[in-house]
Enzyme design. Structure first.
Site, PDB file in Angstrom:
ATOM      1  N   TYR A 185      20.740  -3.679  60.125  1.00 55.00           N
ATOM      2  CA  TYR A 185      21.740  -3.036  60.966  1.00 55.00           C
ATOM      3  C   TYR A 185      22.387  -1.883  60.186  1.00 55.00           C
ATOM      4  O   TYR A 185      21.944  -1.539  59.099  1.00 55.00           O
ATOM      5  CB  TYR A 185      22.737  -4.070  61.475  1.00 55.00           C
ATOM      6  CG  TYR A 185      22.063  -5.125  62.332  1.00 55.00           C
ATOM      7  CD1 TYR A 185      21.293  -4.764  63.441  1.00 55.00           C
ATOM      8  CD2 TYR A 185      22.143  -6.476  62.015  1.00 55.00           C
ATOM      9  CE1 TYR A 185      20.643  -5.714  64.214  1.00 55.00           C
ATOM     10  CE2 TYR A 185      21.497  -7.432  62.785  1.00 55.00           C
ATOM     11  CZ  TYR A 185      20.748  -7.039  63.878  1.00 55.00           C
ATOM     12  OH  TYR A 185      20.097  -7.988  64.637  1.00 55.00           O
ATOM     13  N   ARG A 233      28.076 -10.390  54.575  1.00 56.16           N
ATOM     14  CA  ARG A 233      26.683 -10.848  54.653  1.00 56.16           C
ATOM     15  C   ARG A 233      25.782  -9.711  54.208  1.00 56.16           C
ATOM     16  O   ARG A 233      25.913  -8.576  54.681  1.00 56.16           O
ATOM     17  CB  ARG A 233      26.319 -11.297  56.068  1.00 56.16           C
ATOM     18  CG  ARG A 233      24.824 -11.571  56.247  1.00 56.16           C
ATOM     19  CD  ARG A 233      24.499 -12.351  57.509  1.00 56.16           C
ATOM     20  NE  ARG A 233      24.670 -13.790  57.290  1.00 56.16           N
ATOM     21  CZ  ARG A 233      24.253 -14.729  58.134  1.00 56.16           C
ATOM     22  NH1 ARG A 233      23.649 -14.392  59.256  1.00 56.16           N
ATOM     23  NH2 ARG A 233      24.447 -16.007  57.861  1.00 56.16           N
TER      24      ARG A 233
END
Length: 363
Positions: A185, A233
């Site tokens: 992402y 993350r």
């Protein structure tokens, strides 16, 4: 007392145990204009069930910091104040069942604007509730459109969006904010030379490619209380370097370790160590394919680390913690299959589950 079911202190927050629900997209948010991004009754039932099932912390799935930051039109989003009350009832439900309420703040970048996976997951056009994705460089994810290359103004807007979303999450009652910098992402696409071809200050060497991530950390940490933790993350590897037949420059464990060290200096309290997602490449079938990188980060850095990936059994989770490979474990698919995985694990390990009174006779 097992290690898995001892509390973990992060800043001023005590998390009651170390068996946590991993953030996992459900593609079930409202998608209609005017209510897009808002959680529904499904989310209320889904997350409160895992909290009642004994998880020490429940992290909401990837929540877009901007409309175009969602993976799909059916993703959660927290880009305007009007969305706060819908999230507040989810956070309150998680906390009422004895768990810590966390939220993952995300921007999908070049992997945005797709359909639901069970409907094929194809890229959606503007006539299908979709939009044109953008990213670090005009490099398409396999099968997707070439994204718009972000300008400095675009980058500054994303940084502000993360800070604004964090403020809204705090107002909604969340106790932990996790920054999603993994799985190909937006933030991961800036980190990896596989997808970052920029020649300005947001590209080039590792410091340049990490600049956006650290600016986002600063923006979130700037609005998040000093006594509450911020997590991140990451993908520890693109799984390119591990393939001797693939000579492309990519994101590697060594770069991850340096990023984690920098992130700790900027106020990240725990790293959620995942992997991959930036390209379609082979991934090992080993049970510890991902947790072994978490163990390495735990050894090589001073930031707390949570392991995730193919964690199925109570004994496996306990071994990861008691042997010093990680500080906590995120459980994903097993908690989808069994909302009370944590309580069942406690029983298996010979300790007392954290059940609510209504379930006392069922365990």
């Amino acid at each position: 007392m097992t290690t898995l079911f001892t509390p973990l202190q992060l800043r001023g927050l005590e998390i009651p145990n170390r068996a946590w629900m991993s953030p996992m997209c459900t593609y079930s948010a409202a998608a209609e204009p005017g209510s897009a991004g808002r959680p529904t009754d499904f989310h209320l039932a889904h997350y409160s069930a895992r909290a009642a099932g004994g998880a020490g912390m429940v992290i909401l799935e990837a929540t877009g910091v901007a409309p175009e930051g969602r993976i799909s039109p059916f993703d959660l989003g927290l880009w305007e104040d009007a969305q706060i009350p819908d999230f507040a009832r989810i956070a309150a439900a998680i906390r009422a069942q004895g768990a810590v309420a966390g939220i993952q703040l995300a921007h999908a970048g070049r992997k945005a604007s797709t359909g639901r996976p069970w409907e094929g997951g194809a890229w959606l056009g503007t006539d299908e509730l979709g939009w044109m994705p953008y990213g670090a460089s005009p490099v398409a994810f396999p099968g997707g459109p070439v994204p718009h290359e972000m300008s400095r103004e675009d980058i500054a807007a994303v940084v502000r969006s993360f800070g604004d979303a964090a403020r809204r999450a705090l107002e909604a009652g969340f106790q932990v904010a996790e920054i999603h910098a993994a799985h190909g992402y937006l933030l991961h696409s800036f980190l990896s030379p596989l997808t970052n071809r920029r020649t300005d200050e947001y590209g080039g060497d590792l410091a340049g490619r990490a600049r956006l991530v650290l600016e986002v950390v600063d923006a979130v940490r700037g609005v998040w209380p000093q006594d509450l933790p911020v997590m991140m993350r990451i993908s520890t590897t693109d799984w390119i370097e591990e393939n001797p037949e693939d000579a492309r420059e990519s994101w590697t464990y060594e770069q991850s370790a340096q990023l984690v060290a920098w992130a700790g200096e900027h106020g990240v309290d725990l790293v959620d160590a995942s992997s991959g997602g930036n390209d379609v490449v082979p991934i090992p079938h080993d049970v510890d394919y991902q947790t072994r990188y978490a163990a390495m980060l735990h050894r090589d850095t001073t930031v707390a680390v949570a392991a995730v990936g193919r964690v199925k059994h109570a004994e496996q989770a306990e071994e990861l913690l008691s042997s010093g490979q990680a500080d906590a474990v995120f459980v994903g698919r097993e908690m989808l299959r069994d909302p009370s995985w944590a309580n069942h694990a406690a029983r298996e390990l010979g300790t007392t589950p954290r059940f609510i009174e209504q379930y006392a006779y069922a365990l």
